[in-house]
Scaffold this motif. Sequence first.
Motif, PDB file in Angstrom:
ATOM      1  N   ARG A 122     -18.065 -17.769   8.793  1.00 39.66           N
ATOM      2  CA  ARG A 122     -16.793 -18.178   8.203  1.00 39.66           C
ATOM      3  C   ARG A 122     -15.662 -17.736   9.132  1.00 39.66           C
ATOM      4  O   ARG A 122     -15.593 -16.573   9.519  1.00 39.66           O
ATOM      5  CB  ARG A 122     -16.679 -17.493   6.827  1.00 39.66           C
ATOM      6  N   MET A 149     -15.659 -30.064   2.041  1.00 41.82           N
ATOM      7  CA  MET A 149     -16.970 -29.738   1.476  1.00 41.82           C
ATOM      8  C   MET A 149     -17.127 -30.554   0.202  1.00 41.82           C
ATOM      9  O   MET A 149     -16.264 -30.504  -0.683  1.00 41.82           O
ATOM     10  CB  MET A 149     -17.003 -28.239   1.159  1.00 41.82           C
ATOM     11  N   THR A 188     -23.819 -22.141   2.208  1.00 44.51           N
ATOM     12  CA  THR A 188     -24.274 -21.083   3.104  1.00 44.51           C
ATOM     13  C   THR A 188     -25.708 -20.670   2.790  1.00 44.51           C
ATOM     14  O   THR A 188     -26.554 -20.555   3.690  1.00 44.51           O
ATOM     15  CB  THR A 188     -23.335 -19.860   2.988  1.00 44.51           C
ATOM     16  N   LEU A 235     -17.644 -22.490   9.371  1.00 45.36           N
ATOM     17  CA  LEU A 235     -16.794 -23.012   8.297  1.00 45.36           C
ATOM     18  C   LEU A 235     -15.399 -22.445   8.532  1.00 45.36           C
ATOM     19  O   LEU A 235     -15.202 -21.224   8.533  1.00 45.36           O
ATOM     20  CB  LEU A 235     -17.304 -22.563   6.934  1.00 45.36           C
ATOM     21  N   VAL A 256     -13.482 -25.835   5.972  1.00 44.73           N
ATOM     22  CA  VAL A 256     -14.105 -25.455   4.713  1.00 44.73           C
ATOM     23  C   VAL A 256     -13.621 -26.321   3.545  1.00 44.73           C
ATOM     24  O   VAL A 256     -14.318 -26.505   2.556  1.00 44.73           O
ATOM     25  CB  VAL A 256     -13.905 -23.942   4.425  1.00 44.73           C
ATOM     26  N   SER A 274     -19.041 -23.385  -1.134  1.00 44.59           N
ATOM     27  CA  SER A 274     -19.333 -22.881   0.218  1.00 44.59           C
ATOM     28  C   SER A 274     -20.410 -21.793   0.170  1.00 44.59           C
ATOM     29  O   SER A 274     -21.192 -21.647   1.110  1.00 44.59           O
ATOM     30  CB  SER A 274     -18.072 -22.444   0.964  1.00 44.59           C
TER      31      SER A 274
END
Lengths: 195, 457, 248
Positions: free
Chosen positions: A51, A144, A39, A193, A141, A35
């Motif tokens: 987030r 992913m 980002t 996310l 999240v 993540s």
Amino acid sequence: MNSKDRILSDLRAQRLPVAELPSLVQAWTRYEDPSAQFTSLVESVGGRVARLASRGDLPAALAEVPAFVAAQQIVSGVAEIVGNVDLARVDDPHALEMVDFAVFPGEFAVAENGAVWVTDERVSHRAIYFITQHLALVVPVDQMVHNLHEAYARIALGTSSLGVFISGPSKTADIEQSLVIGAHGPRSLTVFLVG
Amino acid sequence: MNHAPLAAEFVKDRPRAQWHDATLWFVRAKRDKAAQSLPEWETLRDCAAQIKAHTQYRLADYLEQFEREATKRGAVVHWARDAAEHNKIVLGLLRNRGVTKLVKSKSMLTEECHLNPYLERNGIEVVDTDLGERIVQLAGEPPSHIVLPAIHKKKEDVGAIFHKFLGTDEGATDPNYLAEAARAHLRAKFVAADAGLTGVNFAIAETGGLVVCTNEGNADLGVSLPKLHIASMGIEKLIPRAADLGVFIRLLARSATGQPITAYTSHFHGPRPGGELHIVLVDNGRTSIRANEDFRRSLNCIRCGACMNTCPVYRRSGGHSYETSVPGPIGSILAPAGDPAKFYSLPQACSLCGSCTDVCPVKIDLHHQLLTWRGELGRKGLISWHKRLGMKLGSFMFRHPAVYRTVGTVARKLTPWLPRSLVYNRFNTWGRQRELPEFPAESFRQQFKRRSREQQR
Amino acid sequence: MPTVGLFIPCYVDQLYPRVGMATVELLEERGYRVEFPTGQTCCGQPMANTGCTAEARPLAERFLELFGKYEYVVAPSGSCVAMVRCHYDEYLAGRPGFEELKAKTFELTEFLVDVAKVDRFSRRFPHRVGLHQSCHGLRELRLGSSSERMVAHYSKAEKLLRMLDGVQLVPLARADECCGFGGTFAVAEEAVSCMMGDDRIHDHESAGAEVITAGDMSCLMHLEGLIRRQHKPLRVMHLAEILAGDKL
């Protein structure tokens, strides 16, 4: 003979050497912190990532997005946000020209390139992803993947007329290679996310 | 047509040629950085080359599979043997539905087929919606690069074009301002259009789907507002499996512009509800290129433009010097396949440095194919008489060492005594900007012989 | 004592005898016996690269006849060696001795590093040196890693130069861009060729080089032609000359 038969028979008349497909099971790059990688990639292409602990935080988070606050016409595909334009009641996508902000769920995100996968499976006008002035996508999240190979392994292509990887806002560098954000499509992209 | 004089014309404006070179080198440098970010870069290139070789080997099967799957999902597949048939199919589709306004996203195939002027002659308004393509369309020029169509234009040029056609402020050159004006201008065109036409980056045999990559989102807008979507593609755009996209999408944008992926990578399967999707599969000479063992690999091209960005000649001569829809190294292979007499000079517009071959994401041996083309043109009698005569004389001399030694000695002894104006005459192209080497009194072989004799003593 | 058949490109023979002699010295000091087959002229690359393959063929055939008998064939030119190793197939595939010829033909720096296993020179060259990576050596013979490929960096020429005391290799903005010589390209596309050369020279100048060196004298001939016309203080030297101990 029609053109199809002609092309196919010309191709079949040629004898090419046998060539096998390669195996795509390889040691493709994976990231320690996908993540964080995602980002930084989204930010590098002019997008924003926020987030959130849970989807319940969405309204408060959007309240801090200036484009959302200023928006007159809002389309929402997520339960937590109430829009004022109902896609299902719009007959002609041309009517979406005045939409300022759209927020939709993304199925999953790709750490390698900062892309989010969305489809028009439950969206009656796919134009909305591209015609809105600003776009926000909401992705769990835990959805992913590290790289595109993992991405394609989980997509069932062909179940909807459109599936698209969106990475950042619409952009162009066609004038002297100067990056301009907001070419034809959204001028901004925010990815939430969640989790 | 000849590349060299057009290139010389471009180079004459040295600051502008330097700007052009630096702009494209900047893109090449971004590509390097993006490629470095993936430790498996060379593996991806190998996989891509193998997938393409396999697809070519079974192309007829995959085309049929693609048609079956696409049809199953509601698309209509058309087949065109050449540009004229392609254009006719497109016009027919538009006419039958009363379409008068068409928006297009980037498609090198339609450039190759000269679709725009054909449709315009038949009363269709055609608007290229990619910003770079719109700039050159308004300027009345063809694109000079396949990914960066207006890369030869400075912002002052774009400002002047937009002032004339879009009414932007005179002298305005800020890219943000100009792009915003184009956005407003093209939004109106999108909304007014009755049909959208796109190119195709990849077509998937397994699923009957199409993949279109853009940064602007123009392809998606163009085929999501009007009901009719036409997709034009060369038959070489096929890949067997959806999973193969993992390889190609990872390579494409990184090679093209150094981005990890384009802003939009759209996968179209069938028409949207209530709409129509027509796919035109075009041969236009591809089958005959495939027949040739040497040039077959040029069909593996995914049109990323990396060979142009890295080519030291392209960067300094500009895309228009090639006078073909696809310029640069790959274009110099494809164009003579269509018309060798017209494009005979393109394989010579190359120093054989091999940078294109090493940069190519699908590992096309571009510079070797350019060399092969030279031999091919030689056999077709398409090499200038003075080059051929020079090489015949050279070959004779080199086959007769005594002649070679004598010519060498005479040239070395004589040249230093000649007046400068005679040596640097107007036929001495080398000497226009360069000095000739200083001529030594003795050749290597004379020195070596003398030394051997001395050592024996 | 192994015998090396010395392959001296035609233009080096006629115009740059010192490069040939430096090559001889480098090979002899490593214990090789050097023979120069006097029947040699040109490998045929100018003809092949112009598309006159019929004119190139007899020269390729001659080359095999002249050099087939040697244990090694060495040339101070990546381009001419690439002609033999990468492009003679068109003319000589299947001929007896051809595969062996390809396997034993080496460019000088490659021979010194890979065959002679040179790991030191007791010489000095206390100068700022710009290394020009000649294309055919780099991308055909792979004498170094090209900047396009994502492989670990290496360069045989650089390795050898670093063995000399005092050598300072200057960092270039474009590590391995073509100089623009390109054989007949230099004349057929004179304008682009000269601009490419100017740009290379400018890169070396800006990096502070006193001398440009390369494995191919043809690149240097083109660059030197521009340098001398423009009266720049920059010099050019073939790698063999520097390695053999020539002074700037």
